[in-house]
Design a protein around this motif. Structure first.
Motif, mmCIF file in Angstrom:
data_model
loop_
_atom_site.group_PDB
_atom_site.id
_atom_site.type_symbol
_atom_site.label_atom_id
_atom_site.label_comp_id
_atom_site.label_asym_id
_atom_site.label_seq_id
_atom_site.Cartn_x
_atom_site.Cartn_y
_atom_site.Cartn_z
ATOM 1 N N ALA A 162 -37.378 -6.783 -7.955
ATOM 2 C CA ALA A 162 -36.604 -7.895 -7.397
ATOM 3 C C ALA A 162 -36.906 -8.073 -5.913
ATOM 4 O O ALA A 162 -37.042 -9.207 -5.427
ATOM 5 C CB ALA A 162 -35.111 -7.636 -7.605
ATOM 6 N N ALA A 163 -37.032 -6.953 -5.198
ATOM 7 C CA ALA A 163 -37.336 -7.029 -3.763
ATOM 8 C C ALA A 163 -38.708 -7.653 -3.529
ATOM 9 O O ALA A 163 -38.894 -8.448 -2.593
ATOM 10 C CB ALA A 163 -37.276 -5.635 -3.147
ATOM 11 N N VAL A 164 -39.681 -7.300 -4.375
ATOM 12 C CA VAL A 164 -41.023 -7.884 -4.246
ATOM 13 C C VAL A 164 -40.972 -9.388 -4.495
ATOM 14 O O VAL A 164 -41.600 -10.174 -3.768
ATOM 15 C CB VAL A 164 -42.003 -7.202 -5.222
ATOM 16 C CG1 VAL A 164 -43.316 -7.990 -5.310
ATOM 17 C CG2 VAL A 164 -42.284 -5.779 -4.782
ATOM 18 N N ALA A 165 -40.211 -9.792 -5.528
ATOM 19 C CA ALA A 165 -40.099 -11.227 -5.829
ATOM 20 C C ALA A 165 -39.480 -11.988 -4.661
ATOM 21 O O ALA A 165 -39.970 -13.052 -4.263
ATOM 22 C CB ALA A 165 -39.271 -11.427 -7.097
ATOM 23 N N PRO A 192 -37.393 0.890 -10.109
ATOM 24 C CA PRO A 192 -38.433 -0.130 -10.318
ATOM 25 C C PRO A 192 -37.853 -1.525 -10.488
ATOM 26 O O PRO A 192 -38.494 -2.513 -10.090
ATOM 27 C CB PRO A 192 -39.157 0.345 -11.583
ATOM 28 C CG PRO A 192 -38.223 1.291 -12.235
ATOM 29 C CD PRO A 192 -37.456 1.941 -11.137
ATOM 30 N N ALA A 193 -36.651 -1.626 -11.085
ATOM 31 C CA ALA A 193 -36.029 -2.942 -11.220
ATOM 32 C C ALA A 193 -35.665 -3.511 -9.852
ATOM 33 O O ALA A 193 -35.928 -4.692 -9.561
ATOM 34 C CB ALA A 193 -34.779 -2.839 -12.103
ATOM 35 N N VAL A 194 -35.092 -2.661 -8.996
ATOM 36 C CA VAL A 194 -34.743 -3.104 -7.640
ATOM 37 C C VAL A 194 -36.009 -3.440 -6.853
ATOM 38 O O VAL A 194 -36.065 -4.445 -6.138
ATOM 39 C CB VAL A 194 -33.929 -2.010 -6.915
ATOM 40 C CG1 VAL A 194 -33.728 -2.364 -5.447
ATOM 41 C CG2 VAL A 194 -32.575 -1.821 -7.605
ATOM 42 N N TRP A 247 -39.694 7.916 -9.452
ATOM 43 C CA TRP A 247 -40.219 6.554 -9.570
ATOM 44 C C TRP A 247 -40.910 6.129 -8.276
ATOM 45 O O TRP A 247 -41.973 5.486 -8.298
ATOM 46 C CB TRP A 247 -39.090 5.570 -9.901
ATOM 47 C CG TRP A 247 -38.979 5.238 -11.358
ATOM 48 C CD1 TRP A 247 -37.948 5.533 -12.190
ATOM 49 C CD2 TRP A 247 -39.950 4.540 -12.149
ATOM 50 N NE1 TRP A 247 -38.190 5.063 -13.450
ATOM 51 C CE2 TRP A 247 -39.419 4.442 -13.454
ATOM 52 C CE3 TRP A 247 -41.193 3.994 -11.895
ATOM 53 C CZ2 TRP A 247 -40.109 3.818 -14.504
ATOM 54 C CZ3 TRP A 247 -41.891 3.376 -12.929
ATOM 55 C CH2 TRP A 247 -41.355 3.287 -14.210
ATOM 56 N N TYR A 248 -40.329 6.499 -7.143
ATOM 57 C CA TYR A 248 -40.947 6.156 -5.867
ATOM 58 C C TYR A 248 -42.334 6.790 -5.765
ATOM 59 O O TYR A 248 -43.314 6.120 -5.404
ATOM 60 C CB TYR A 248 -40.068 6.640 -4.714
ATOM 61 C CG TYR A 248 -40.714 6.456 -3.358
ATOM 62 C CD1 TYR A 248 -40.711 5.219 -2.725
ATOM 63 C CD2 TYR A 248 -41.350 7.525 -2.728
ATOM 64 C CE1 TYR A 248 -41.327 5.055 -1.491
ATOM 65 C CE2 TYR A 248 -41.964 7.366 -1.501
ATOM 66 C CZ TYR A 248 -41.947 6.126 -0.884
ATOM 67 O OH TYR A 248 -42.565 5.960 0.319
ATOM 68 N N LEU A 249 -42.433 8.078 -6.095
ATOM 69 C CA LEU A 249 -43.722 8.755 -6.036
ATOM 70 C C LEU A 249 -44.701 8.191 -7.047
ATOM 71 O O LEU A 249 -45.899 8.047 -6.767
ATOM 72 C CB LEU A 249 -43.536 10.255 -6.273
ATOM 73 C CG LEU A 249 -42.739 11.008 -5.206
ATOM 74 C CD1 LEU A 249 -42.584 12.470 -5.591
ATOM 75 C CD2 LEU A 249 -43.425 10.885 -3.852
ATOM 76 N N SER A 250 -44.200 7.863 -8.218
ATOM 77 C CA SER A 250 -45.053 7.285 -9.250
ATOM 78 C C SER A 250 -45.651 5.957 -8.794
ATOM 79 O O SER A 250 -46.868 5.734 -8.901
ATOM 80 C CB SER A 250 -44.249 7.080 -10.535
ATOM 81 O OG SER A 250 -45.010 6.378 -11.494
#
Length: 613
Positions: A298-301, A293-295, A162-165
């Motif tokens: 949330a971090a972006v928000a 991606p969920a974390v 997911w990180y690479l994606s």
């Protein structure tokens, strides 16, 4: 359709399981790292003494901030150490590519990825120049693969994928979003601009697009649409992802052939197995973990909320301004924040700053004026900058800024005081126009500090192109700052060069959108009023003395030097030569030694005109 089917089938095979996706990503990255080191072993000229990657020069950037790292990297300096470094990197790349399954091979890949990650970081530190985005992509993949394999379970591998994606999708999307801020990209002329450069250009492609401007515009806008919309792969399904992958790889192959960026093909290919895995709904049905991606969301928000709060607090501090500032309401409704010293002397100096700058830029100049007890001085921020508020419906025309300056002079200078106006860059045009409105009895002199000539944009293609480059660069920077991301900017060097009392306020304004918005509107006024066929020509004002100070760097440009000399002929010495101060356009104010020389010239000029009165 056959091509899309083949791409889709290849992606399905590569991303059919998390292990396959991870293997494919790390393998592409290993090829990238190996090719980079093979290139370094065959072309080592840039690491020699005096070359771009001479470590004795590069290490200066580490000595102060990271002395331990500098000492470690010292051991890798020299031809033999460099050969061993890249040979080990090649060996680790081959180790990642070794086929096989089981704990032994997994352990081998873990160690090889970890080694490539560490060596990749070292290589970026030791080779600041000559690298490209493929090196950064490979480093991201090796680091993520190391962490994923270190965890060992399905969740860890899914998190790594997911990180690479997300890195891959954002690398395309952000590239497109940033391009949208650039005028050449929006107008569809950027591709030929890149193709005419020495580093990445290609004469054949340049000529092709020059003769087909319509095709260039269509190709440029198609690329913008493709890059900017890349996140749709997460919701559109495997067929759309296959189409985007095919276009992306075709784009990288074209870059490899035309621009010589061959490693981009392998470097950015390393993201696509992870993108395929995470955008395929069937992998979720088979137990894919979507925690990362969920974390991240949330971090972006939280980050955006914190950014908004920080930007709001910064704006309030900018509007309050330092405690030493006073305010004046001008005739047209602006509220001007000003500082300085009013001691009842014979002469008062008004300092007028450039575009995208504030009164804090005069910190070194005012320090010298403050010590000269026989001279009063005023600095101020124009409407829209710092703590100065613009009038309702302010059009930010040049004459609006002149109106405010004239009001400031009439309200702050005593009736029996004479005034010297000193303008840096764009401030020079403001003081020139202000002097035309005031009487010769009021104006004692004009000082132009590397000032704008009103005809420089209409008579010089170089100056006009420079103006447009400034507009585009400041527009991109301003858009980011106005969006609230000023906190993410590095501290500019010129801020650290200002006197300590002025640094905090200058940095606040640099990170706040007000300065960029006001500067952009003033820049538009310059284009509309000076970048025209017949702008107002400067003329000498009878009875008003002048001094023209020019930066030595400015005088190395033939066009710029011509305009500086014309100002000197019009306002300065009979010889028609400006006083040249060693430095650049900006360091005339921000460098303490250079600004001290400028201040000495200014103080000497004021005393001469006082003595002649």
């Amino acid at each position: 359709m056959t091509l899309l089917t083949r791409v889709r089938t290849a992606l399905r095979r590569a991303s059919g399981s998390r292990e396959r996706a991870l293997r494919a990503s790390e393998s592409f990255a290993a090829v990238t790292a190996t090719l980079a080191s093979l290139e370094a072993l065959s072309t080592r000229r840039d690491t020699a003494s005096g070359e771009l990657n001479d470590w004795t020069v590069l290490r200066r950037g580490f000595t102060a901030d990271a002395p331990v790292i500098a000492r470690v990297l010292d051991r890798l300096d020299g031809p033999r150490a460099d050969r061993v470094f890249h040979a080990v990197r090649c060996a680790l790349g081959v180790a990642v590519l070794v086929p096989g399954r089981g704990k032994v091979f997994d352990g081998l890949r873990l160690g090889a990825n970890a080694g490539l990650s560490v060596l990749g970081m070292i290589n970026q530190a030791r080779s600041r120049y000559g690298g490209d985005g493929s090196d950064q992509a490979a480093l991201q993949v090796h680091t993520a693969a190391t962490i994923a394999r270190l965890g060992g379970d399905a969740r860890s591998i899914d998190a790594g994928l997911w990180y690479l994606s997300m890195q891959g999708v954002l690398s395309y999307a952000v590239s497109g979003w940033i391009k949208l801020l650039g005028r050449p990209w929006r107008e569809g002329t950027a591709v030929s601009g890149v193709m005419r450069t020495h580093t990445y250009g290609h004469e054949g492609v340049w000529r092709f697009f020059q003769s087909r401007p319509g095709l260039e515009k269509a190709a440029t806008r198609a690329m913008l649409l493709f890059e900017s919309s890349y996140p749709v792969v997460y919701i559109a399904g495997p067929l759309v992802n296959a189409a985007y992958t095919a276009v992306a790889m075709g784009f990288h192959v074209a870059n490899g052939v035309v621009m010589g960026l061959g490693r981009f093909i392998w470097g950015f290919a390393s993201f696509h197995p992870a993108i395929a895995y995470t955008s395929d709904r069937t992998t979720r049905e088979r137990g894919r973990s979507d925690i990362l991606p969920a974390v991240a969301g949330a971090a972006v928000a939280v980050g955006l909320a914190a950014t908004a709060v920080t930007a709001t607090r910064r704006r309030l501090r900018v509007l309050d301004g330092p405690a030493y500032l006073s305010r004046l309401r001008t005739g047209r409704g602006s509220e001007i924040a000003y500082g300085g010293k009013q001691r009842g002397n014979t002469t008062m100096v008004f300092l007028v700053n450039a575009l995208f700058s504030t009164q804090d830029h005069f910190g070194w100049i005012t320090a010298h004026l403050d010590r000269a007890d026989d001279i009063d001085f005023i600095t101020y921020d124009r409407a829209g900058y710092g703590a100065s508020r613009e009038a309702p419906g302010d059009a930010f025309r040049i004459d609006d800024a002149v109106d405010d300056l004239v009001d400031l002079i009439e309200n702050l200078a005593a009736p029996d005081q004479r005034v010297v106006l000193a303008g840096h860059s764009y401030g020079g045009e403001i003081i020139r126009r202000a002097a035309e409105r005031l009487s010769a009895e009021r104006i004692a002199g004009l000082v132009f500090v590397d000032a704008t000539h009103p005809e420089q944009f209409s008579q010089s293609t170089t100056q006009r192109d420079g103006l447009r480059l400034v507009r585009d660069a400041q527009g991109q920077m301003g858009a980011l700052v106005r969006a609230g991301f000023g906190a993410l900017l590095d501290r500019p060097t010129w801020v650290t060069h200002l006197p300590p009392p002025f640094r905090a306020n200058a940095e606040l304004q640099y990170r706040d959108g007000r300065m960029w918005r006001a500067g952009r509107r003033e820049l538009r006024a310059v284009e509309e009023e000076l970048d025209i066929p017949h702008p107002p020509a400067p003329s000498r004002i009878s009875g008003v003395e002048g001094l023209v100070l020019s930066a030595s760097r400015t005088m190395t440009d033939a066009d710029a030097a011509r305009f500086q000399r014309d100002l000197a002929v019009t306002f300065g010495s009979d010889q028609g030569e400006p006083v040249v101060v060693a430095g650049t356009h900006d360091t005339l104010l921000t460098d303490p030694l250079t600004a001290g020389e400028v201040a000495d010239h200014l103080i000497g000029f004021v005393r001469r005109v006082e003595a002649a009165a």
